[in-house]
Design an enzyme around this catalytic site. Structure first.
Site, PDB file in Angstrom:
ATOM      1  N   SER A  36     -11.274  -0.624   2.923  1.00 14.61           N
ATOM      2  CA  SER A  36     -10.489  -0.933   4.119  1.00 14.61           C
ATOM      3  C   SER A  36      -9.917   0.362   4.687  1.00 14.61           C
ATOM      4  O   SER A  36      -9.193   1.077   4.004  1.00 14.61           O
ATOM      5  CB  SER A  36      -9.362  -1.904   3.786  1.00 14.61           C
ATOM      6  OG  SER A  36      -9.893  -3.159   3.402  1.00 14.61           O
ATOM      7  N   GLU A  95      -5.108   3.311   6.047  1.00 13.19           N
ATOM      8  CA  GLU A  95      -4.913   3.119   4.624  1.00 13.19           C
ATOM      9  C   GLU A  95      -5.584   4.254   3.859  1.00 13.19           C
ATOM     10  O   GLU A  95      -5.125   4.662   2.788  1.00 13.19           O
ATOM     11  CB  GLU A  95      -5.509   1.779   4.189  1.00 13.19           C
ATOM     12  CG  GLU A  95      -5.316   1.445   2.728  1.00 13.19           C
ATOM     13  CD  GLU A  95      -5.759   0.037   2.387  1.00 13.19           C
ATOM     14  OE1 GLU A  95      -6.489  -0.130   1.398  1.00 13.19           O
ATOM     15  OE2 GLU A  95      -5.381  -0.903   3.123  1.00 13.19           O
ATOM     16  N   ARG A 120       0.832  -1.217   0.000  1.00 10.26           N
ATOM     17  CA  ARG A 120       0.000   0.000   0.000  1.00 10.26           C
ATOM     18  C   ARG A 120       0.864   1.264   0.000  1.00 10.26           C
ATOM     19  O   ARG A 120       0.546   2.242   0.654  1.00 10.26           O
ATOM     20  CB  ARG A 120      -0.965   0.017   1.192  1.00 10.26           C
ATOM     21  CG  ARG A 120      -1.877  -1.193   1.285  1.00 10.26           C
ATOM     22  CD  ARG A 120      -2.806  -1.298   0.079  1.00 10.26           C
ATOM     23  NE  ARG A 120      -3.656  -2.476   0.201  1.00 10.26           N
ATOM     24  CZ  ARG A 120      -3.373  -3.663  -0.353  1.00 10.26           C
ATOM     25  NH1 ARG A 120      -2.254  -3.818  -1.050  1.00 10.26           N
ATOM     26  NH2 ARG A 120      -4.196  -4.674  -0.211  1.00 10.26           N
TER      27      ARG A 120
END
Length: 299
Positions: free
Chosen positions: A222, A292, A173
């Site tokens: 998420s 995130e 990520r």
């Protein structure tokens, strides 16, 4: 700054909106107004607008489809630049695809399947645009976006910069870019495959995602990154936070790593809920969760 923005908007070819509520452009459906919101008509229009903003020292923020974004209630000063109109996908020789940043992931997957090119099926259930997937190195089912990138094209200080995959620094990520650098497109390395096989793979991925992540309310996907060796949802579940609410925000009862807007939530509700989740998980498991979701704007 308003007068400077007006002067730029007057010569801009793309779409222009003033005091635009960012709640209309985020998956969470929250966020205060942007002073100016623009959608460049094409890459030259984007380059022109960015050059003018930098020349006038006007802050600007680049967004995709807003699915991995939380805008604070005070909104965004300066200009928000959406890349939605940069939405071309071009098949190339040697099982390659040239993809612009504004292409939606689902559309990219459909076009790849139509040309019998495999390699991006994992993106089919990830909402948002390809540019966002690249910038955060989105992934699923063991695959990550940057594993497929052969060359990356960005815009920095008015100049287009093309880098090969080996020159990029990325991880889970994460993609290291200059804070002012804008992802405008990439060339992807693909593999020939039967369309039927590609579509069956996408169907299975969508089925899995639908069972576990169809949360039924606006969300950003998420909210937290998975810590090494474990999963964020599991830690949140173990901390007893399923269904916990702050104002109109809730830890989803379907998937605990999704913070959802049950209706009427403010960005402040979601931020307070996220802070509570981090504290409780730290108390329960000793793990520090990291967002995130990209959080921007003024409080």
């Amino acid at each position: 700054m308003r007068e400077q923005l007006k002067a730029i908007a007057a010569e801009f070819r793309g779409e222009v909106r003033w005091d635009e509520p960012m709640a209309q452009h985020t998956g969470l459906r929250v966020g205060g107004p942007a002073d100016l919101y623009i959608e460049p008509a094409d890459l030259p229009d984007l380059r022109w607008a960015v050059a003018k903003m930098e020349e006038a020292s006007i802050p600007y923020t680049v967004v995709g489809a807003g699915f991995n974004l939380l805008v604070r209630d005070g909104g965004i000063r300066g200009c928000v630049i959406s890349l939605k109109a940069l939405d071309a996908v071009k098949p190339m020789p040697g099982a390659r695809l040239e993809v612009e940043a504004g292409v939606f992931n689902a559309m990219l997957c459909r076009i790849a399947a139509e040309h019998c090119l495999s390699g991006v099926e994992f993106l089919c259930g990830i909402p948002g645009t390809f540019g966002g997937a690249v910038a955060m190195n989105a992934g699923a089912h063991g695959w990550e976006t940057l594993q497929r990138v052969e060359t990356l094209t960005t815009l920095l200080e008015g100049e287009l910069k093309v880098r090969k995959a080996g020159e990029l620094e990325f991880g889970y990520r994460y993609l290291k870019l200059d804070p002012r650098e804008i992802v405008v497109g990439a060339k992807l390395r693909m593999e020939p495959a039967e369309r039927r096989v590609i579509e069956e793979t996408m169907s299975s991925y969508l089925h899995i995602r639908g069972k576990s992540q169809r949360v039924g309310f606006p969300s950003a996907g998420s909210f937290f990154k998975n810590p090494p060796g474990t999963q964020a949802w599991r830690l949140i579940e173990q901390a007893g936070l399923r269904g916990t609410t702050v104002g109109g925000a809730q830890v989803s009862e379907v998937h605990t790593n999704f913070l959802v807007n049950r209706g009427g939530a403010k960005a402040a509700d979601l931020l307070a809920l996220a802070a509570l989740v981090k504290v409780r998980v730290k108390e329960q498991s000793g793990v520090d969760l990291e967002e995130e979701v990209r959080i921007i704007g003024e409080g």
